[in-house]
Design an enzyme around this catalytic site. Structure first.
Site: not given
Ligand code: NAD
Length: 411
Positions: A102
């Site tokens: 990561k």
């Molecule tokens: P992203 O940046 O696209 O979206 C994050 C979302 O969370 C946004 O809507 C943001 O406004 C919201 N957010 C941030 N802080 C917040 C808070 N305090 N309260 C409520 N909402 C809040 O990120 P993502 O890629 O969707 O990733 C989200 C999660 O999924 C993370 O934990 C990431 O590690 C995990 N993840 C992502 C992927 C991927 O392919 N993108 C894969 C596996 C895991």
């Protein structure tokens, strides 16, 4: 017992289940390599600001290290290490030929212009390039990074090493990205929910779903649940607050609103709620899909009103909260099973890049469904056989695969 001690006890429980030797436990809890870099960036006003970045490779016994890069003000060594560790278990559980890594930069990207973000990405890439490579370590998007950021990483790396699309995944499709990668994590969450729904009699059709986070994972998941599984998404939130509608939100409308960079709470198709109030909305399925550490003993574990928690985000449930949910008989589908769709399609993207061959979107979805369903079934069967939680079962399967690779390589 501290949170760290309980996390260790989760690991030990799974390691005990498979009778893992003590030296192997030591190998599997410690990172293989950690890189910390200072990243000087010229800002638009001429100043130089210095950011701290990390790339941590937890384990590479089963293949090149794999894992996203996040830009966040709270990204630090411990968070990146925890996320790198999860990636090792996730790739092993999916049985794809990668290890876990990561990366993160401690920065609030909302305060950066697009050019500053590009300069930051290029400088960070230069500084960690020595540990990257298609057969060494392959980054991908995570919180606050996207296909454009991956395109800059590709360009920066390729400018020194020659054209190397397989050094990074989650790229734009026109630069060698895979069809279906953008929605893959949300789609994978939906496939796992559908399997669980059938096995445990909580049908998705008409079910009430609450999702924290409306970004890549939460946004695609909400859309797919409504359009392909006929579920009702009652409430979602973003960093600025949430929105609820007891009849179900019009998700395509809300996605169009959010695409204009407007907070979901300002949308007229529901009533605004606070981020804290989101946890009190009664539902069958609760999906944290934003940040880690949001379901805690102090805040909400004792009061969540749902039948199942599905970890769309990484590490959303603290270990203490996990115990409370187990006592309340609320099952948790763990992150490294539920959200593994992203890294699985990243694997397909890497394979397509190396083969210089393109898959159709249908082929990607079909393979994703088969891979994640197989992993789900293995976890379900192990949980049943050993009378343990899905998390312990998923851990045990992953640990045994990584340990086997370590042993075969001579450790
Ligand atoms: P992203 O940046 O696209 O979206 C994050 C979302 O969370 C946004 O809507 C943001 O406004 C919201 N957010 C941030 N802080 C917040 C808070 N305090 N309260 C409520 N909402 C809040 O990120 P993502 O890629 O969707 O990733 C989200 C999660 O999924 C993370 O934990 C990431 O590690 C995990 N993840 C992502 C992927 C991927 O392919 N993108 C894969 C596996 C895991």
């Amino acid at each position: 017992m501290s949170g760290k001690a309980i996390a260790q006890s989760q690991f030990d429980r799974a390691a005990d289940l498979i009778g893992l030797e003590s030296y192997m436990r030591r190998i599997l809890v410690s990172p293989f390599r950690e890189v910390q870099v200072e990243v000087p960036v010229r800002m638009d006003d001429g100043r130089i600001e210095v950011f701290t970045g990390y790339r941590i490779q937890h384990n590479g016994a089963r293949g090149p290290c794999k894992g996203g890069i996040r830009y966040h003000p709270e990204a630090d060594h411990d968070e990146v290490l925890g996320l790198a560790t999860i990636m090792t278990w996730k790739t092993a559980l999916m049985d794809i030929p990668f290890g876990g890594a990561k990366g993160g930069v401690t920065v609030d990207p909302r305060k950066l212009s697009k050019l500053e973000l590009e300069r930051l990405t290029r400088r960070f890439t230069q500084r960690i390039a020595i540990v990257l490579g298609p057969y060494r370590d392959i980054p991908a998007p995570d919180v606050n990074t996207n296909a454009q950021v991956m395109a800059w990483i590709l360009d920066e790396y390729s400018s020194r090493q020659g054209y190397t699309p397989a050094v990074v995944t989650g790229k734009p499709v026109s630069l060698g990205g895979s069809l279906g990668r953008d929605e893959a994590t949300g789609r994978g969450v939906m496939y796992v929910m559908a399997e669980y729904a059938r096995d445990f009699g909580i049908p998705l059709k008409g079910a009430r779903v609450v999702i924290q986070g409306f970004g890549n994972v939460g946004g695609h998941l909400a859309r797919l649940l409504v359009t392909e599984a006929a579920a009702k998404v009652l409430a979602v939130s973003d960093v600025d607050g949430g929105i609820v509608n007891d009849k179900g939100l019009d998700i395509p409308g809300l996605l169009a609103h959010a695409a204009e960079r407007r907070p979901v709470s300002e949308w007229k198709g529901g009533s605004p709620i606070t981020n804290d109030a989101l946890w009190t909305v009664p539902c069958e399925w609760l999906v944290p899909a934003a940040l880690g550490g949001v379901i805690t003993k102090e805040k909400n574990a004792k009061t969540l009103d749902c039948k199942v928690v599905v970890e769309g985000a990484n590490e959303p449930t603290t270990p203490t909260a996990d115990l409370i949910l187990a006592e309340r008989s609320i099952p948790v589908i763990p992150d490294f099973l539920a959200n593994a769709g992203g890294v699985t399609v990243s694997y397909y993207e890497w394979a397509q890049n190396l083969q210089q061959y393109r898959w159709t979107h249908e082929q990607v979805n079909k393979e994703l469904k088969a891979t994640i369903t197989k992993a789900y079934e293995a976890v379900r069967d192990m949980a049943k056989a050993k009378r343990c939680t899905f998390r312990t079962a998923a851990y045990a399967i992953a640990l045994s695969r990584v340990a086997e690779a370590e042993r075969l390589r001579g450790n």
